[in-house]
Design a protein around this motif. Structure first.
Motif, mmCIF file in Angstrom:
data_model
loop_
_atom_site.group_PDB
_atom_site.id
_atom_site.type_symbol
_atom_site.label_atom_id
_atom_site.label_comp_id
_atom_site.label_asym_id
_atom_site.label_seq_id
_atom_site.Cartn_x
_atom_site.Cartn_y
_atom_site.Cartn_z
ATOM 1 N N GLU A 1097 0.837 -1.212 0.000
ATOM 2 C CA GLU A 1097 0.000 0.000 0.000
ATOM 3 C C GLU A 1097 0.861 1.247 0.000
ATOM 4 N N ALA A 1098 1.894 1.215 0.851
ATOM 5 C CA ALA A 1098 2.774 2.377 0.915
ATOM 6 C C ALA A 1098 3.546 2.538 -0.392
ATOM 7 N N ILE A 1099 3.931 1.409 -0.977
ATOM 8 C CA ILE A 1099 4.689 1.487 -2.234
ATOM 9 C C ILE A 1099 3.834 2.103 -3.333
ATOM 10 N N LEU A 1100 2.572 1.685 -3.375
ATOM 11 C CA LEU A 1100 1.682 2.247 -4.397
ATOM 12 C C LEU A 1100 1.573 3.764 -4.211
ATOM 13 N N GLU A 1101 1.554 4.206 -2.949
ATOM 14 C CA GLU A 1101 1.500 5.648 -2.721
ATOM 15 C C GLU A 1101 2.824 6.308 -3.064
ATOM 16 N N ASP A 1102 3.915 5.551 -2.848
ATOM 17 C CA ASP A 1102 5.228 6.071 -3.240
ATOM 18 C C ASP A 1102 5.286 6.342 -4.736
ATOM 19 N N PHE A 1103 4.652 5.456 -5.512
ATOM 20 C CA PHE A 1103 4.630 5.671 -6.964
ATOM 21 C C PHE A 1103 4.102 7.069 -7.268
ATOM 22 N N GLU A 1104 3.075 7.458 -6.540
ATOM 23 C CA GLU A 1104 2.496 8.775 -6.782
ATOM 24 C C GLU A 1104 3.390 9.874 -6.254
ATOM 25 N N VAL A 1105 3.979 9.639 -5.085
ATOM 26 C CA VAL A 1105 4.813 10.674 -4.475
ATOM 27 C C VAL A 1105 6.029 10.962 -5.348
ATOM 28 N N LEU A 1106 6.690 9.888 -5.784
ATOM 29 C CA LEU A 1106 7.917 10.082 -6.566
ATOM 30 C C LEU A 1106 7.619 10.758 -7.897
ATOM 31 N N GLY A 1107 6.446 10.510 -8.444
ATOM 32 C CA GLY A 1107 6.139 11.080 -9.750
ATOM 33 C C GLY A 1107 5.202 12.267 -9.653
ATOM 34 N N GLU A 1108 5.359 13.046 -8.615
ATOM 35 C CA GLU A 1108 4.509 14.215 -8.400
ATOM 36 C C GLU A 1108 4.483 15.094 -9.659
ATOM 37 N N GLY A 1109 3.306 15.349 -10.165
ATOM 38 C CA GLY A 1109 3.198 16.196 -11.350
ATOM 39 C C GLY A 1109 3.220 15.414 -12.643
ATOM 40 N N LEU A 1110 3.749 14.206 -12.606
ATOM 41 C CA LEU A 1110 3.821 13.395 -13.830
ATOM 42 C C LEU A 1110 2.760 12.305 -13.824
ATOM 43 N N VAL A 1111 2.528 11.760 -12.642
ATOM 44 C CA VAL A 1111 1.613 10.622 -12.551
ATOM 45 C C VAL A 1111 0.172 11.113 -12.492
ATOM 46 N N LYS A 1112 -0.643 10.544 -13.358
ATOM 47 C CA LYS A 1112 -2.051 10.909 -13.346
ATOM 48 C C LYS A 1112 -2.792 10.021 -12.359
ATOM 49 N N SER A 1113 -2.582 8.737 -12.478
ATOM 50 C CA SER A 1113 -3.232 7.821 -11.537
ATOM 51 C C SER A 1113 -2.452 6.510 -11.483
ATOM 52 N N VAL A 1114 -2.616 5.817 -10.387
ATOM 53 C CA VAL A 1114 -1.996 4.502 -10.251
ATOM 54 C C VAL A 1114 -3.116 3.483 -10.174
ATOM 55 N N GLU A 1115 -3.116 2.578 -11.136
ATOM 56 C CA GLU A 1115 -4.189 1.593 -11.195
ATOM 57 C C GLU A 1115 -3.636 0.254 -10.721
ATOM 58 N N ALA A 1116 -4.070 -0.126 -9.535
ATOM 59 C CA ALA A 1116 -3.612 -1.413 -9.007
ATOM 60 C C ALA A 1116 -4.620 -2.467 -9.420
ATOM 61 N N ARG A 1117 -4.107 -3.475 -10.114
ATOM 62 C CA ARG A 1117 -5.061 -4.503 -10.567
ATOM 63 C C ARG A 1117 -5.042 -5.623 -9.565
ATOM 64 N N THR A 1118 -5.785 -5.379 -8.504
ATOM 65 C CA THR A 1118 -5.684 -6.286 -7.361
ATOM 66 C C THR A 1118 -6.336 -7.624 -7.621
ATOM 67 N N GLU A 1119 -6.972 -7.773 -8.779
ATOM 68 C CA GLU A 1119 -7.570 -9.090 -9.025
ATOM 69 C C GLU A 1119 -6.499 -10.164 -9.149
ATOM 70 N N LYS A 1120 -5.271 -9.750 -9.426
ATOM 71 C CA LYS A 1120 -4.200 -10.745 -9.569
ATOM 72 C C LYS A 1120 -3.499 -11.051 -8.250
ATOM 73 N N TRP A 1121 -3.585 -10.150 -7.324
ATOM 74 C CA TRP A 1121 -2.930 -10.364 -6.037
ATOM 75 C C TRP A 1121 -3.709 -9.594 -5.002
#
Lengths: 1123, 322
Positions: A1097-1121
C-alpha cells in the motif's frame, strides 16, 4: 517416403472396419493382414472374404507367420490393399452399379438431390447423350505407386476408365467430353456417398483447373486426414484421334460459346490449345505412369531426390493451384534429365536435387521448350507450335501434351529464380543449405518486397473485355482469371522492367467442395496476390525514359503509358518520351511501383484503384515523424549526418588545442541511420522557459508542458596520445574536463557555435541539433584496468568502469561505422531497423534489450538473407525480423553476423559456443570484432525477457501476416504495436503534458501541446535549449532504484502513456527479517512468526509521491494479487 | 503473491522499534522505519559514537538527510545525519572534496545514522512509535519530488565554467607537484642503497629494470622455458643414444602388405607413400615411436586384422633382437 506405408496400412484398416462394422477398433497390422487374405483369393479361399466375428483376444493377438507372408504378398502384388478396395467395390468384377438409360446431356433430373454436377455448365445447352456404364478399368497411377508421396498430403490417384459406349462422335467438341466426364464422376459419387466406407466424399478441381473435376474419397476414422483417394475419369484408349487435339486445332465453336444460333460466315475459328490439352491429359495417365516407373527402376536416388524437390517446391508455395509446378512435373523433369543423361541412375537424392535445380536455373522453358519424345514423328506438332500456343513448354513422351500448359511465364521465371538462388546457397560454404533450402518456408509476404492483392477477381471479367481476350476465354472454358492472368502479369512485368527482378503472382486455388454443393465459380479463387521483388538501385527511380520522340517505338511507348507519357528534353540534348512519377520523400519514392501498378491496371485492364489493395508501406506509419505525413524520416537522418560531418571537419581544424584531434566518431544511432525518430532541427521559444541569461541557458518551467525532447547526439573525439597525459585515472578525468571546457571555448570563438561544457562532455548547438562531444584518450581504458597486486605486480583486469569506457569509445564507434556502411549498401536497412526498434519499444521491452542488439539482428537479415534476397522494403524486413526472433534457436546456436565480411572461422565460434554454452548470455551474437563475448547482449535480455520477446514476436508475426493476407477487411497493422496490458499488476498512468515524446506514440494523440520549440536550423545566437530532459526517464530511474528488487517496470519510451509494473513473485514470499533486505518492506506476524512482506500500500503511494506532477493515476489490478 | 492475513501494524524484530512515517498528510499508508541504538564492538566507529547514534533502517527514497534531521529534531538536537546504501560503511566514507568529480548519490531505500547531541535523543526517538505517523514533507519544510525535483536537478547539472576550471587547475597543480616530488625523490634514491643494502632499480636509470607487470612476467617465464628446453640433454642415457643411432641407420621400414589392400580405393588413401610391388614403404619413425595404432592413422583408414597382427609381429621381433 516413410509415411506411405503408414497410410497404406491405415487405409486398409478402414476398409475392414467398415465391412465388419460391428468389430470396432482393429489393430492396423491385423487389418492389413486380413486385407492380404482377401487380396490372395486363390490361397485364402472364399471363407476369408467374409469377415468372421472375432473375439477380443483373437483380435489383438500377434499375426502368425502365415498372415505375415500374406501381408507381404499384398504389398508386392497389389501394392496395397487399397487397390483391393477399388477392385472389389467399383471394379469391373463386381458390376454392382447398374447401367443407366441414355439421356440427353442437359437432362440431369436423374441425379439425386444430394449430388450436384461438378462442372460449371456455361453455356448450359449442349448436344449429346449420356448414360452410365460401369468403368472398364480401375488403375492406380501417379506418385503413390512410385513411392514419391510426401507428407502432409498422401494422394492415391486412381484412373477410372470410362467405357467406349458412353461416348459419341464429336464428343471432343464444345465441352461435351468434359461434361460427360463430370456426369460420370457425379454418378460414381452418388454411389459412394451411400457407402459407409468413406469418411468423406468430395469433389475438387484437379490443380484448380475447373475443366477437370475429380472425386476425392477419404477413409473413415482418424486416417481421414492422412490419405486421399482421387478418382480421375479418363476415356477408353483410342477413343479420340490425337490429330484433333494438336495445339493449333479448334474444338470449341465460337457460335456455341457465345450462344448464337448460327455461326458467323467466313470467320475462322481460333485454336483452343488449353482445351485440347485438358482432354489429352486424360488419355495419357497410364502411359505416364509406365514412363515414370521405368525411369524409377534401379534408381533409388530418384525417390529421395523427388521427395527433396517436392519439399523444396512446397516451401516456396509453387506446387499447388492452377499452373503450379507440381510434384508430377518435377518427376517428369527428373525423367527428362535422366533421358538426356544429365542425371544417371547412380546419383543420390542430393545429386538429383542439385542437377535438377542446376537445369532449372539455366534453362528458360518459356523460350526454349523441352520435349520427352524419343523418336520424332514427323506428323507430331513441333516445339514451335507449342510455343505459339503456350507460355511454358514441356512436352510429354507422347509428343501431344504440354505438361506446363497452365503455367504462366512469370511463374516459371519465379521457379527459375528460386533455383538460381538455391544453387548459390548450395555453393556457399557459410550457409547450412539443408536448413535454409528445405526447412525454411518462403511465403510470398516474406519473400517479396511489395505485395498487392486484387481484391475482387470478378474485375478480371472487365479486364478480359478490355484486352479482347474472347479466344482465350473460350479456350479456358470461360475461366476469366486464367485467361487474364498471363496478360496482367506480362503487363506489369513490362511496366516494372528495370525496377523489379521478379513479378510473381499467387496461384489461383479452389478448395474442394461437398458433392451436394454447387461447384465453385471462377470468382471463388479469392483475392489474387502479386509479389514484386525489386532491384534496389532502380526501384525508386522517378523517371521512366522512353525512346526518342521521332523513333517509331515512341508511339508504342505512348500507348503503353497513356497520358502519363510526355516529351522531355534531356541533358544530352535528346528529346524523348518519358514518364515522371511524383514523389518528394524517400517514403513516397518507395511507393512509385504502387503508382505504376495502379496506373497500368486502370489504363489497360479497367481495374479500378479501389480493387487493388497495395501492401507496400502500411507499417511505416509508425515511424513517420512530426506532423507531416509524407515522409518517414530518411531525409532528417541525412541532414543530421551532414551536420555531423561538418562539425567533425571543424573539430579537425580547430586551432589552439594543446593536442590535436586524431579521430571523430559518431556513436548515436542517428549517425548510423537507425534512430527510430531522428532528431529534427529545433529552436526554442523563450516564453515557455525559465531564462537564465547569466548562464546563457533555458530551464524548463513547472507550470508549462514539458519541453520537446532534444536528444544529444553523442560524438567521441579522440585526442592524440602524448607524454603530457597524466597516468592516473583521477587526473585523466580532470584533463578531459579541461578539454571539454576548451573545446567549448574554441568552438564558440572560431565557429560561433553555442556550447555548454560539463565535466563529462560538451554540448554543442549546431544547425538546430545538439551534439554531445566526449573527449577520449586511448590509454584510459588500460589505466582503468590496472591493478597492483600485494606483491607489487601490475595486472590488468576488466572492471565495470573500463568495460563501459571501452564499449563507448572503441566498440560503439566501430559498430556505428560498420552499420553506416551497411546502410550505403542497403538503403532500407535503416528504416527496417527503426521499425524493429519501434516494435520492441512498443511492446514495452526497449529497456530490456539493447539498441545495438536489435541493430545487429536486423543487420543479420541483410548480410545473411538466405533463402531470401536482402529486403528492399522496410515492411518485408520487419516481417523477417519477427520471424528471425521467433524461430531462431537461441539455446543451441550463436547468431553470427559477418559485418564487413571479416569472419572466416565460423565453425570455431560454433564449437566454442557449444563448449561454453552455460556461461554465455542467453542471446549470443558474434561479430568479427567480438567473436567470444557477445558484448551487446551480456546483461540483457534475461532468459525470461527473451522468452517473452519470442512469444510476442511469433504472435505479432501471425497477426500482421493475417492482416496483410486479408485485403477485404480493413488493415489495422498498428495492432501489433499496441502492447497487451492485461498481463501486468499495476499500471501507472502518466500525464500527457509531461511526456516530452508524446507525439511519437503509435496512435498519434488527438490533442497536442505546445512544447516550446519551432523547427529551425539557422539560428545561431540563442540561449542554450533544454537538452536530454525527459521526466519520464527520471521517474523510471527513481522507481528502478527504489523498487528494483520488488518489481519490474516496463515503458514505451516513444511517447507511452503508461508504465506497466510487474511484481516479482519471489519477493512477495514472506521472508525472515534481514537488515539488508528491508527495503520497502514491513515486519508483520504470520502464524505468530515475524516475517517481512512488501509494504504494498505504501509502495503504491510512493509511486504517486515520486512522480509528483507526472503521474495521473496509479491503477492497481488487485484481481491478480491481494494486499 | 502472499498476503498477510492478520496484520499487526508496526511490528518489529527484537531490538528494533518501528516508527510509522508518511510522506505527507495526504498519504494514507505509512512506511515503517526500524530504529535501534547503534552498537559497535570495539568503539572503532568514531563518526557514529555509540549511545548517541540512532541506526535507522528502511529510509524511503524521498527522505533526504535534511528531512530526516527535521523528523528527529523533536527528540533533541541532531548533530549529524549520514545516509548510505547499506549498513556499516559509515567509517570508510571519505569526505567529498570535489563539487564535480566522484559524486555518488544514494538512491532508493537507504539506511541512516542519526547522531544526537545527547543520549536522551535516542531514547526519545524510540518513544516516537507511540505517536501517530511522522510526516516527512511538511508545510514548513516541503520536500521536492517529481517534476519540481527533476527540474531542480537539471538546473544543478549545469556547471559553472569558471568554477570547474578553477577546480581542475588546482587539482592539476597539486598533481603536478606530487609527481614532481615523487620524481625528485626517485632521482635522489637512484643508485643509493637503503639501510639493508638494496638498490632500487627503475625504468629511468642507466640500467633500466624490467617493468613489474603481469605481461612482462609471462614473457620472462616463456623465455626461461625455452632456454630450459634448449639445454636439456638429449642423448644422455645409453638407451636414448642407441635409439637415435638406430634411427639414423635404418630410417624406413619395409612392411609387407597384401595386394588386396592396395586395391583401387585404398591406393588413393595411401598415395603419399611409394609403392614397390606388394610392399608399402612407410616412414619408419612414424610408427616405431608410437604404438601400432599410429599406422592406422597414417593409412587413413582401419587396417584389416592380418596386417595389423603382422605389423605388431615385426615390432616385437625388432625389440627382442635389440
Amino acid at each position: 517416403g516413410g509415411s506411405a506405408p503408414r497410410g497404406r496400412s491405415g487405409s486398409s484398416r478402414a476398409v475392414f472396419s467398415s465391412q465388419g462394422s460391428a468389430q470396432g477398433r482393429e489393430s492396423p497390422a491385423r487389418g492389413a493382414a486380413r486385407g492380404g487374405k482377401r487380396a490372395a483369393p486363390a490361397g485364402a479361399g472364399a471363407g476369408a472374404l467374409q469377415p468372421a466375428k472375432l473375439s477380443r483376444a483373437e483380435l489383438y493377438k500377434p499375426p502368425t507367420s502365415e498372415e505375415l507372408s500374406q501381408l507381404k504378398e499384398t504389398e508386392d502384388l497389389f501394392h496395397s490393399s487399397l487397390l483391393r478396395l477399388q477392385v472389389s467395390r467399383g471394379g469391373p468384377g463386381s458390376r454392382r452399379w447398374p447401367r443407366s438409360a441414355p439421356l440427353r446431356l442437359t437432362d440431369q433430373a436423374w441425379l439425386p438431390k444430394g449430388v450436384k454436377v461438378p462442372f460449371l455448365q456455361v453455356p448450359f445447352s449442349v448436344k449429346g447423350r449420356f448414360r452410365f456404364v460401369p468403368p472398364t478399368e480401375l488403375k492406380v497411377v501417379g506418385s503413390y505407386l512410385l513411392g514419391t508421396c510426401i507428407k502432409p498430403e498422401i494422394n492415391v490417384d486412381v484412373a477410372v476408365t470410362m467405357p467406349r459406349e458412353i461416348f459419341q462422335d464429336k464428343d471432343n467438341l464444345n465441352q461435351r467430353y468434359h461434361r460427360k466426364r463430370a456426369l460420370y464422376l457425379a454418378h460414381i459419387a452418388q454411389h459412394f456417398s451411400k457407402e459407409k466406407l468413406f469418411g468423406s466424399v468430395k469433389f475438387a478441381y484437379m490443380n484448380s483447373n475447373h475443366l477437370k473435376p475429380i472425386l476425392l474419397l477419404r477413409p473413415q476414422g482418424k486416417d481421414e486426414k492422412m490419405v486421399t483417394v482421387r478418382l480421375h475419369a479418363c476415356p477408353a484408349p483410342g477413343l479420340f484421334k490425337p490429330i484433333r487435339f494438336y495445339p493449333s486445332k479448334n474444338n470449341v465453336r465460337t457460335a456455341w460459346f457465345m450462344e448464337q444460333s448460327t455461326p458467323k460466315e467466313g470467320a475462322t475459328e481460333p485454336p483452343t490449345p488449353h482445351y485440347n490439352n485438358s482432354i489429352l491429359c486424360d488419355t495419357v495417365l497410364l502411359s505416364h505412369l509406365q514412363f515414370l516407373s521405368s525411369a524409377a527402376t534401379d534408381f533409388p536416388g530418384m525417390k529421395d531426390g523427388l521427395a527433396l524437390l517436392k519439399v523444396w517446391l512446397n516451401q516456396r508455395q509453387l506446387s499447388k493451384g492452377l499452373g503450379s509446378f507440381s510434384g508430377f512435373l518435377a518427376s517428369m523433369l527428373v525423367a527428362y534429365l535422366l533421358m538426356k543423361r544429365k542425371i544417371v541412375k547412380m546419383m543420390s537424392g542430393y545429386q538429383v536435387l542439385r542437377s535438377t535445380l542446376q537445369f532449372l536455373a539455366t534453362t528458360d522453358l518459356s523460350v526454349t521448350g523441352i520435349s520427352l519424345v524419343k523418336d520424332a514423328d514427323a506428323s507430331l506438332p513441333v516445339l514451335d507450335d507449342f510455343h505459339q500456343a503456350f507460355e511454358v513448354v514441356f512436352v510429354d513422351p507422347s509428343g501431344l501434351v504440354n505438361l506446363c500448359a497452365d503455367m504462366t511465364a512469370s511463374k516459371y521465371h519465379q521457379v527459375q529464380f528460386e533455383a538460381k538462388r538455391s544453387m548459390e546457397i548450395l555453393d556457399d560454404r557459410m550457409v547450412d543449405g539443408f536448413q535454409v533450402l528445405l526447412m525454411t518456408a518462403k511465403p510470398m509476404l516474406r519473400a517479396f518486397d511489395h505485395v498487392f492483392h486484387l481484391k475482387h477477381v470478378s474485375k478480371l471479367q472487365g479486364a478480359c473485355k478490355k484486352m479482347q481476350l474472347l479466344n482465350e476465354l473460350m479456350d479456358r472454358g470461360g475461366n476469366y482469371v486464367a485467361a487474364a492472368l498471363p496478360f496482367i502479369v506480362s503487363l506489369l512485368a513490362r511496366g516494372l522492367a528495370g525496377r523489379a527482378l521478379l513479378v510473381a503472382h499467387s496461384l489461383p486455388e479452389i478448395p474442394e467442395w461437398p458433392i451436394d454443393a454447387e461447384p465453385p465459380k471462377h470468382k471463388d479463387v479469392g483475392p489474387l496476390m502479386f509479389g514484386l521483388l525489386f532491384v534496389p538501385e532502380f526501384a525508386a527511380s522517378l523517371l521512366e525514359k522512353g525512346p526518342q520522340a521521332d523513333h517509331p517505338e515512341a508511339l508504342d511507348f505512348r500507348t503503353f503509358w497513356g497520358e502519363k507519357s510526355e516529351l522531355r528534353r534531356f541533358q544530352d540534348g535528346s528529346i524523348c518520351e518519358a514518364v515522371v512519377w511524383e514523389a518528394d520523400t524517400v517514403y513516397q519514392k518507395r511507393l512509385i511501383p504502387e503508382q505504376i501498378v495502379k496506373h497500368l491496371l486502370k489504363l489497360h485492364a479497367d481495374i479500378p484503384e479501389s480493387s487493388i489493395c497495395y501492401m507496400g508501406a502500411l507499417l511505416e506509419s509508425v515511424i513517420r515523424t512530426g506532423q507531416e505525413v509524407s515522409g518517414t524520416g530518411e531525409e532528417a537522418m541525412v541532414s543530421v549526418v551532414c551536420s555531423y560531418d561538418d562539425l567533425s571537419r571543424k573539430l579537425w581544424n580547430l586551432k589552439g588545442l594543446p593536442l590535436t584531434v586524431t579521430a571523430v566518431q559518431g556513436v548515436h544511432p542517428a549517425l548510423r541511420y537507425t534512430d527510430v525518430f531522428p532528431p529534427i532541427p529545433m529552436k526554442p521559444i523563450y516564453s515557455s522557459y525559465n531564462r537564465i541569461r547569466t548562464k546563457h541557458l533555458l530551464l524548463p518551467l513547472e507550470e508549462k508542458p514539458c519541453p520537446a525532447y532534444i536528444a544529444p547526439l553523442k560524438i567521441v573525439c579522440h585526442m592524440e596520445g602524448s607524454g603530457q597525459w597524466p597516468q592516473d585515472k583521477g587526473a585523466i578525468k580532470r584533463i578531459k574536463a579541461a578539454f571539454h571546457l576548451q573545446l567549448a571555448e574554441l568552438l564558440q570563438q572560431q565557429h560561433q557555435l553555442v556550447c555548454r561544457p560539463a565535466v563529462t562532455h560538451t554540448d554543442v548547438y549546431k544547425d538546430g541539433y545538439v551534439f554531445r562531444l566526449q573527449v577520449a584518450y586511448h590509454r584510459e581504458t588500460l589505466i582503468l584496468k590496472e591493478v597492483v597486486t600485494p606483491e607489487g605486480m601490475l595486472k590488468y583486469q576488466d572492471t565495470e568502469e573500463s568495460r563501459q569506457l571501452e564499449l563507448e569509445t572503441l566498440h560503439l564507434p566501430y559498430l556505428t561505422s560498420s552499420l553506416h556502411g551497411l546502410q550505403q549498401q542497403h538503403p532500407v536497412f535503416g528504416s527496417t531497423c527503426r521499425l524493429a526498434k519501434r516494435w520492441v519499444s512498443a511492446q514495452l521491452l526497449s529497456n530490456n534489450i539493447s539498441e545495438e542488439c536489435v541493430d545487429l539482428l536486423v543487420a543479420f537479415l541483410f548480410l545473411h538473407p538466405a533463402p531470401f534476397t536482402p529486403p528492399s522494403s522496410p515492411q518485408v524486413g520487419f516481417l523477417r525480423f519477427l520471424d528471425l526472433l521467433a524461430t531462431f534457436d537461441w539455446k543451441n546456436n550463436p547468431l553470427i553476423v559477418n559485418l564487413n565480411a571479416g569472419l572466416t572461422g565460423e565453425q570455431a565460434i560454433k564449437n566454442r559456443f557449444v563448449a561454453a554454452r552455460s556461461r554465455l548470455p542467453v542471446m549470443f551474437i558474434a561479430t568479427p570484432k567480438d567473436q567470444w563475448s557477445s558484448m551487446w547482449t551480456q546483461e540483457q535480455p534475461s532468459a525470461q525477457i527473451l522468452q517473452r520477446l519470442l512469444m510476442l514476436a511469433s504472435e505479432s508475426l501471425r497477426a500482421v501476416e493475417e492482416q496483410l493476407m486479408d485485403p477485404l477487411n480493413s488493415q489495422d497493422v498498428k495492432m501489433v504495436f499496441r502492447p497487451p496490458l492485461e498481463f501486468y499488476d499495476v499500471l501507472i498512468h502518466l500525464n500527457p503534458t509531461q511526456i516530452p515524446r508524446h507525439l511519437e506514440s503509435v496512435d498519434r494523440p488527438l490533442k497536442s501541446f505546445s512544447r516550446g520549440v519551432v523547427k529551425n536550423s539557422t539560428s545561431v545566437k540563442i540561449l542554450f535549449p533544454v537538452v536530454d530532459y525527459d521526466p519520464v526517464q527520471c521517474y523510471l530511474q527513481e522507481l528502478r532504484d527504489a523498487f528494483s528488487d520488488l518489481a519490474l517496470f516496463f515503458y514505451d519510451k516513444h511517447g507511452g502513456e503508461v508504465i506497466a509494473v510487474l511484481w516479482k513473485p519471489l519477493s512477495f514470499q514472506p521472508q525472515p527479517f534481514k537488515v539488508s533486505s528491508m527495503k520497502g518492506r514491513m515486519v508483520t506476524t504470520l502464524n505468530s512468526e515475524l516475517v517481512c512482506v512488501p509494504n504494498v500500500e505504501a509502495i503504491l503511494e510512493d509511486f504517486e509521491v515520486l512522480g509528483e506532477g507526472l503521474v495521473k493515476s496509479v491503477e492497481a489490478r488487485t484481481e491478480k494479487w491481494t494486499i | 503473491m502472499a498476503a498477510a492475513g492478520e496484520r499487526v501494524a508496526g511490528a518489529a524484530p527484537a531490538g528494533y522499534t518501528a516508527l510509522a512515517v508518511k510522506f505527507g498528510a495526504r498519504q494514507r499508508s505509512p512506511h515503517y522505519l526500524l530504529v535501534k541504538e547503534h552498537q559497535v564492538r570495539e568503539g572503532a566507529d568514531t563518526a557514529h559514537p555509540p549511545r548517541r547514534t540512532l541506526f535507522v533502517l528502511n529510509v524511503p527514497p524521498y527522505c533526504s538527510p535534511d528531512a530526516l534531521s527535521g523528523l528527529f529534531a523533536r527528540c533533541g538536537r541532531v548533530q549529524s545525519v549520514d545516509i548510505c546504501d547499506k549498513p556499516g560503511t559509515g567509517e570508510k566514507k571519505e569526505k567529498l572534496t570535489s563539487k564535480f568529480f566522484n559524486r555518488k548519490t544514494v538512491t532508493g531505500f537507504q539506511v541512516a545514522y542519526v547522531v544526537f547531541r545527547k543520549r536522551a535523543g535516542v531514547q526519545a526517538a524510540k518513544a516516537l512509535s507511540q505517536e501517530g505517523p511522522l510526516l516527512i514533507s511538511t508545510e514548513s519544510h516541503p520536500v521536492k519530488t517529481g517534476i519540481s525535483k527533476w527540474i531542480a536537478s537539471y538546473a544543478a547539472s549545469v556547471v559553472d565554467r569558471e568554477e570547474l576550471k578553477a577546480e581542475v587547475d588546482a587539482y592539476m597543480q597539486d598533481y603536478d607537484k606530487k609527481i614532481a616530488e615523487e620524481e625528485a625523490k626517485a632521482a635522489k634514491e637512484e643508485g643509493v642503497p637503503d639501510e639493508e643494502g638494496w638498490v632500487k632499480v627503475t625504468r629511468k636509470g642507466r640500467k633500466p629494470g624490467l617493468p613489474r607487470t603481469e605481461a612482462a612476467n609471462l614473457r620472462v617465464l616463456e623465455r626461461e622455458k625455452q632456454k630450459k628446453a634448449r639445454k636439456e640433454l638429449l642423448n644422455f642415457y645409453a638407451w636414448q643414444h642407441r635409439e637415435t643411432k638406430r634411427e639414423r641407420e635404418c630410417p624406413t621400414l619395409l612392411l609387407p602388405l597384401p595386394l588386396s589392400l592396395v586395391s583401387h580405393t585404398v591406393a588413393q588413401r595411401v598415395r603419399p607413400f611409394s609403392f614397390s610391388g606388394g610392399y608399402v614403404q612407410l616412414p619408419g619413425n612414424s610408427w616405431l615411436g608410437g604404438s601400432v595404432n599410429s599406422l592406422d592413422s597414417s593409412l587413413g583408414g582401419p587396417l584389416p586384422p592380418p596386417v595389423l597382427a603382422r605389423a605388431a609381429g615385426i615390432f616385437c621381433r625388432r625389440v627382442c633382437k635389440s
